[in-house]
Design a protein around this motif. Structure first.
Motif, short mmCIF file in Angstrom:
data_model
loop_
_atom_site.label_atom_id
_atom_site.label_comp_id
_atom_site.label_asym_id
_atom_site.label_seq_id
_atom_site.Cartn_x
_atom_site.Cartn_y
_atom_site.Cartn_z
N UNK A 194 0.86 -1.19 0.00
CA UNK A 194 0.00 0.00 0.00
C UNK A 194 0.90 1.24 0.00
N UNK A 195 1.39 1.58 -1.19
CA UNK A 195 2.41 2.63 -1.27
C UNK A 195 1.83 4.02 -1.02
N UNK A 196 0.59 4.24 -1.38
CA UNK A 196 -0.02 5.54 -1.12
C UNK A 196 -0.14 5.82 0.36
N UNK A 197 -0.63 4.85 1.12
CA UNK A 197 -0.77 5.02 2.56
C UNK A 197 0.59 5.11 3.24
N UNK A 198 1.55 4.31 2.79
CA UNK A 198 2.90 4.38 3.36
C UNK A 198 3.53 5.75 3.09
N UNK A 199 3.25 6.33 1.93
CA UNK A 199 3.77 7.66 1.61
C UNK A 199 3.16 8.72 2.53
N UNK A 200 1.89 8.56 2.85
CA UNK A 200 1.24 9.51 3.77
C UNK A 200 1.88 9.42 5.16
N UNK A 201 2.16 8.20 5.63
CA UNK A 201 2.82 8.04 6.93
C UNK A 201 4.21 8.67 6.89
N UNK A 202 4.93 8.47 5.79
CA UNK A 202 6.27 9.05 5.65
C UNK A 202 6.22 10.57 5.67
#
Length: 316
Positions: free
Chosen positions: A281-289
């Motif tokens: 889930x790269x979109x959600x991981x990017x938001x966390x980052x």
């Protein structure tokens, strides 16, 4: 009838373009030379710092499962993030890790620098020995300390067994795992930070200490009145870099505990890794980052503001 004589007039002089003064040409040449020297570093900052941040910020606005087509969702990932209790837990674990490592690591590095600033025989050998752990990668240090904390044959429990103490399972205990990982980082980076404090100590003029001794100031008074205030620029650098590094810890946790037990060592970077490369889930991981990036930026700016008000940079 009188004849009118006309006197031919010469055309107006064409203004000539004057060459710029020699001083201006030299300034232009020096400016271009400076930009030429800065260009490689500037390219590195843009290509490996600014551009990745912009890409991650853009990805955080999409729902992207890697193999599927990215779908623009706006701020939905951030709404999901603030409603996710697991992210809050990971953030608290990360803050606890920072609180465990930074004070101990900084104080230990300063004490080592004070001890190794003495002119004694063999002091250079001890300086090199304390820096050696920093030269190893965090993965290697994680493996080594994993063996040291082994409950059956580890060095720590073996040492405690000499005194009849039954050592615990350090990395399998929810209350001891995070301090154990923090101790590994302190061991690895205390000697590295010692070098900066040592350089700062050696830059303080000796005349200050001589004058304080003549006034009857004790060694402790000299430390708090001379050494510590004049070490603030070094302390600022050490704290900023260490806090940023501690917030971004991943390698040691991944090797030693894999986020366990019971998620007690699941720092925010480990959560980002799990979300991106296990759940894809790269979109959600990017938001966390991006949230982590903003937290680190806010903490760094607070440190900059504090030290700008309390730091002396001019020793003249």
């Amino acid at each position: 009838m009188a004849q009118i004589l006309t006197v031919p007039t010469s055309p107006p002089p064409v203004p000539t373009r004057q060459a710029p003064p020699r001083g201006r040409r030299r300034r232009v040449r020096e400016t271009l030379t400076a930009y030429a020297f800065v260009a490689p570093s500037l390219f590195g900052v843009v290509a490996f710092l600014l551009l990745p941040v912009l890409i991650v910020a853009g990805l955080s606005l999409f729902d992207w499962k890697l193999l599927a087509t990215p779908e623009f969702v706006g701020l939905a990932n951030y709404e999901r993030l603030f409603a996710d209790g697991g992210i809050g837990h990971s953030l608290l674990v990360t803050i606890a890790y920072v609180v465990l490592t930074i004070p101990v690591q900084t104080v230990l590095a300063l004490l080592l620098a004070l001890l190794l600033n003495q002119r004694v025989r063999g002091v250079k050998i001890f300086r090199a020995m304390f820096v050696l752990p920093w030269m190893a990668t965090p993965v290697v240090m994680g493996l080594v300390w994993g063996w040291i904390f082994d409950p059956a044959n580890g060095a720590v429990n073996t040492f405690l067994g000499i005194f009849g103490i039954d050592g615990p399972s350090w990395l399998s205990s929810a209350s001891l795992a995070l301090p154990s990982v923090a101790a590994t980082q302190v061991w690895q980076f205390a000697g590295y930070n010692m070098l900066f404090f040592l350089a700062g100590l050696q830059s303080i003029p000796k005349d200050y200490y001589q004058a304080a001794s003549l006034d009857g100031a004790s060694t402790v008074r000299q430390f708090f009145s001379i050494t510590l205030p004049l070490l603030r620029p070094t302390l600022f650098f050490v704290l900023v870099t260490n806090v940023i590094g501690s917030f971004q810890v991943f390698d040691t946790v991944f090797v030693m505990t894999n986020g366990g037990p019971a998620n007690s060592t699941e720092v925010i970077n480990y959560t980002i890794y799990q979300t991106a490369f296990r759940q894809f889930d790269f979109g959600y991981a990017s938001a966390i980052a991006m949230v982590l990036f903003l937290i680190i930026l806010a903490v760094t700016m607070a440190q900059v503001r504090y030290f700008n008000r309390t730091t002396t940079y001019d020793l003249t």
